[in-house]
Each structure stands twice: as structure tokens, then as C-alpha cells.
Design a protein around this motif. Sequence first.
Motif, PDB file in Angstrom:
ATOM      1  N   LEU A  32     -18.532 -50.466  45.118  1.00  0.00           N
ATOM      2  CA  LEU A  32     -18.254 -49.257  44.354  1.00  0.00           C
ATOM      3  C   LEU A  32     -18.901 -49.230  42.976  1.00  0.00           C
ATOM      4  O   LEU A  32     -19.221 -48.151  42.457  1.00  0.00           O
ATOM      5  N   PHE A  33     -19.048 -50.393  42.345  1.00  0.00           N
ATOM      6  CA  PHE A  33     -19.569 -50.405  40.978  1.00  0.00           C
ATOM      7  C   PHE A  33     -21.050 -50.029  40.940  1.00  0.00           C
ATOM      8  O   PHE A  33     -21.794 -50.247  41.905  1.00  0.00           O
ATOM      9  N   ARG A  34     -21.452 -49.525  39.806  1.00  0.00           N
ATOM     10  CA  ARG A  34     -22.852 -49.213  39.586  1.00  0.00           C
ATOM     11  C   ARG A  34     -23.395 -50.165  38.520  1.00  0.00           C
ATOM     12  O   ARG A  34     -22.708 -50.489  37.563  1.00  0.00           O
ATOM     13  N   GLY A  35     -24.596 -50.605  38.685  1.00  0.00           N
ATOM     14  CA  GLY A  35     -25.209 -51.527  37.742  1.00  0.00           C
ATOM     15  C   GLY A  35     -25.096 -52.958  38.232  1.00  0.00           C
ATOM     16  O   GLY A  35     -24.063 -53.380  38.764  1.00  0.00           O
ATOM     17  N   ASN A  36     -26.166 -53.698  38.067  1.00  0.00           N
ATOM     18  CA  ASN A  36     -26.202 -55.071  38.580  1.00  0.00           C
ATOM     19  C   ASN A  36     -25.188 -55.982  37.896  1.00  0.00           C
ATOM     20  O   ASN A  36     -24.640 -56.890  38.523  1.00  0.00           O
ATOM     21  N   ARG A  37     -24.981 -55.773  36.580  1.00  0.00           N
ATOM     22  CA  ARG A  37     -24.038 -56.647  35.869  1.00  0.00           C
ATOM     23  C   ARG A  37     -22.617 -56.491  36.414  1.00  0.00           C
ATOM     24  O   ARG A  37     -21.924 -57.475  36.624  1.00  0.00           O
ATOM     25  N   TRP A  38     -22.196 -55.231  36.616  1.00  0.00           N
ATOM     26  CA  TRP A  38     -20.851 -55.021  37.159  1.00  0.00           C
ATOM     27  C   TRP A  38     -20.734 -55.573  38.583  1.00  0.00           C
ATOM     28  O   TRP A  38     -19.738 -56.206  38.933  1.00  0.00           O
ATOM     29  N   ARG A  39     -21.744 -55.331  39.372  1.00  0.00           N
ATOM     30  CA  ARG A  39     -21.701 -55.826  40.749  1.00  0.00           C
ATOM     31  C   ARG A  39     -21.740 -57.356  40.791  1.00  0.00           C
ATOM     32  O   ARG A  39     -21.011 -57.987  41.568  1.00  0.00           O
ATOM     33  N   SER A  40     -22.581 -57.967  39.958  1.00  0.00           N
ATOM     34  CA  SER A  40     -22.645 -59.438  39.918  1.00  0.00           C
ATOM     35  C   SER A  40     -21.319 -60.020  39.442  1.00  0.00           C
ATOM     36  O   SER A  40     -20.843 -61.034  39.964  1.00  0.00           O
ATOM     37  N   GLY A  41     -20.731 -59.368  38.426  1.00  0.00           N
ATOM     38  CA  GLY A  41     -19.422 -59.839  37.938  1.00  0.00           C
ATOM     39  C   GLY A  41     -18.350 -59.739  38.997  1.00  0.00           C
ATOM     40  O   GLY A  41     -17.524 -60.643  39.169  1.00  0.00           O
ATOM     41  N   ALA A  42     -18.351 -58.613  39.738  1.00  0.00           N
ATOM     42  CA  ALA A  42     -17.361 -58.447  40.811  1.00  0.00           C
ATOM     43  C   ALA A  42     -17.561 -59.477  41.905  1.00  0.00           C
ATOM     44  O   ALA A  42     -16.595 -60.038  42.449  1.00  0.00           O
ATOM     45  N   LEU A  43     -18.815 -59.758  42.251  1.00  0.00           N
ATOM     46  CA  LEU A  43     -19.110 -60.759  43.280  1.00  0.00           C
ATOM     47  C   LEU A  43     -18.671 -62.146  42.826  1.00  0.00           C
ATOM     48  O   LEU A  43     -18.090 -62.916  43.617  1.00  0.00           O
ATOM     49  N   LEU A  44     -18.932 -62.462  41.541  1.00  0.00           N
ATOM     50  CA  LEU A  44     -18.515 -63.764  41.023  1.00  0.00           C
ATOM     51  C   LEU A  44     -16.999 -63.901  41.039  1.00  0.00           C
ATOM     52  O   LEU A  44     -16.455 -64.941  41.440  1.00  0.00           O
TER      53      LEU A  44
END
Length: 377
Positions: A32-44
Motif C-alpha cells: 500500500l505504501f508509496r515510495g521506496n523508503r516507506w516500502r523498505s521500512g515496512a518490509l524491514l
Amino acid sequence: MAGLLAAAAMLLPSAVWTCLVAAVLGLTGVVLFRGNRWRSGALLLGAMALGLALLDAFAGLLTPAPMGQGLVRKTEPRWWPQPDPIMGFRPLPNSEAIATATWNGEMIYRRTYHFDAEAARVTPPAPADADTYLFLGDSFIFGQGLLDEEALAAQFAKASNFKVRAVNLGVPGYGPNHLLRLFDSGLLDRYAKNPVRAVVTWIIPAQLARVTGDGSWLGSSPRYVLENGVPRHTGSFNEYRLLNPIAGARYLLGEQFAFVDAIGRKQRQDEQMELFVAIMARLQHYAREKFNAPLIVVYSWPDEHANAGSWAGAGMSQPELVSVLSRLRRQGMPLLAVDRLTWMYDVSKILIPHDGHPNAFSNELIAGELKKRLIGS
């Protein structure tokens, strides 16, 4: 998502479930998130939460199941025993408590516990000049799940034809550190007015962890440390953890995650064995000094005749636990093995169903043996 995670932490029964919710939310964020930083943070976040859950589940498989797991226990009043400034918790004088236990909706027991003016569980009356026998310990001495007259102290009085005063000072959840506090705080001095012929306690492997406060109910309990081989009272476990934040954080995380609790477990168990033996030696010293009486140790504990391997409830091997008994013997403590009195009976005959505590029949056998040893046949 932050709100859902906070709600899960408050409502779910364990930290593992909260971690699983965090993992699902993390993976949802990747979508759902937009932007690599948000997605990377969610994955981490999701990966870390899932890793914690898997580590804890694996550690839980290696941890022995506690006695009575799956049994639902309730007491009225709910917060019983009551808080106590000296012992951490203790029954109130002239009070009663109703305890119930159920298994899959089936009633296992419903018992009313009665306490006298000295906060001891009620036992049969005795002549005014009768010899006194003090019974100190946890739920095994107390007689959890049993009627007042079925507990060990009451059974001992019955076996002695009600000619002795048997005082039941057992409290569920106590460890040897509580018994030592009873002595060094002077709470037992009141019993010196009549001859005290023996002090009786009952040890189980689970008590090893209690001397270092490893139990959610033990925070207010007395804490002891060894100084030159002698236990010294330092306050409560809560006080120590507040003054030592690292130790406090380590304890809180260990309560939530089994794999954290497993870190340094061998070192902690070695500490527990040393402290346990030292406290038992001090109890023996106090019994002799204050009452000129022996300390009699009843044990439900693996000895030289038990099967090798890990012992449920302690997470220690049979040789390690045998070494503790051997050290108690070398100090001259009279030991009474419960297994030698009950080995010929089926488990259903000697234990409360689904609970693991000794039933009235077991206590009757032990009381009879104690009477032979202490008074004679």
C-alpha cells in the motif's frame, strides 16, 4: 497501522501474536505504501517481527511445559494472596479464599481455604502444651486444590492422633527465599513459646527459578544474593530491577519472548543452584538456632534413581538436579523422597487430575512417614 499495532499489543494474549500482526502489517505496507523508503521500512519491520515470532516459537518448543498447563484457575478474592510489605504476598489473618480450577469447562475442584489469626491455614486444634511442627513451603505444603484437613500439616496432626500442633504456613508461589525471609524477619519467633520439634518443607525443581525471581508473580518477593557464601537480603526483585535498568529490561523481554529468556540460561541456572543450596543451608541453621529443631526436607525431585534427561519444570538434567540433593545430604539434612512412597500407585491415584499437585492420599502417605520419623510408630 500504528493504531492497529498498538491495539494488538494491548489486546492479544502474548508478544508472539503481536509480532505476527506486525509482520502482516509490514507486508501490507509494502503493497500500500508509496515510495521506496516507506516500502523498505515496512518490509524491514515485517521481516524483523516475523523473525522474532519464529525465534520465540522455536525457543518455546525447547522450554518444558509448566505444571498444570491448560488448567484455568480462579480465586475469590481475585488478588489472593494479598500484598505484604515483608513477604511480597501473604494470606490475611482470619480470612478465607475460594479457589476453583477447570479443564475444558469441567470443574476439577472448588475449595475454600481458611486462615487463622496468625495467617496460617487452619489445621486441627491441639492441646495447649502440645509440641509444635512448622510446615513451610509453597502450594505443595499449602495443599492447593485440597480441603483444609487434606493438606500435609493437617494430615500429620491426624496421624499423630491430634496430640501435636501442626502449623501450615505454606503459600502458593513461595520459594525458599520466602521461607528465609519468614525467619530473618522474625515472623516465626511467635512459635518459640512451645517446643518446636521440627521444621518441614517440600522442595520441587521449579523452586530453583524462584530464588532469582523468575516468575511474573515474584516481583515484590524478597531477593537474596550471596556474600561470602551467605544469603543477604537486598529488598525485592522489583526494587533491584528499577535500580538496574538493564536487568529490568532483560527480565521484561524474557517474560515476553522465550528466546530472550533462553539467553544466558545455563549461567543463570548455575546461579540458582548455588543460591538455592545456600538458602536451604541457612534455613537449616535458623531451625537449629531458633528452635533447636531439624529441618526435614520432603522432595518431589529427581534423585539417583530417576531417569536421566531433562526434568520438566526445571529445564535441567537429572545429574544437575541430583547434585543439588547430594549437597543437601552432605549438610546433614534429613530428606524424604515422595517417589519412594508413591511409585507403586498410578498417577491418577496420587495427583489432582490435570493439575499436578499431590492429592489427599499422597499427603496421607507422606504424613504417615513423617510421623514415624519424628514421633515414632
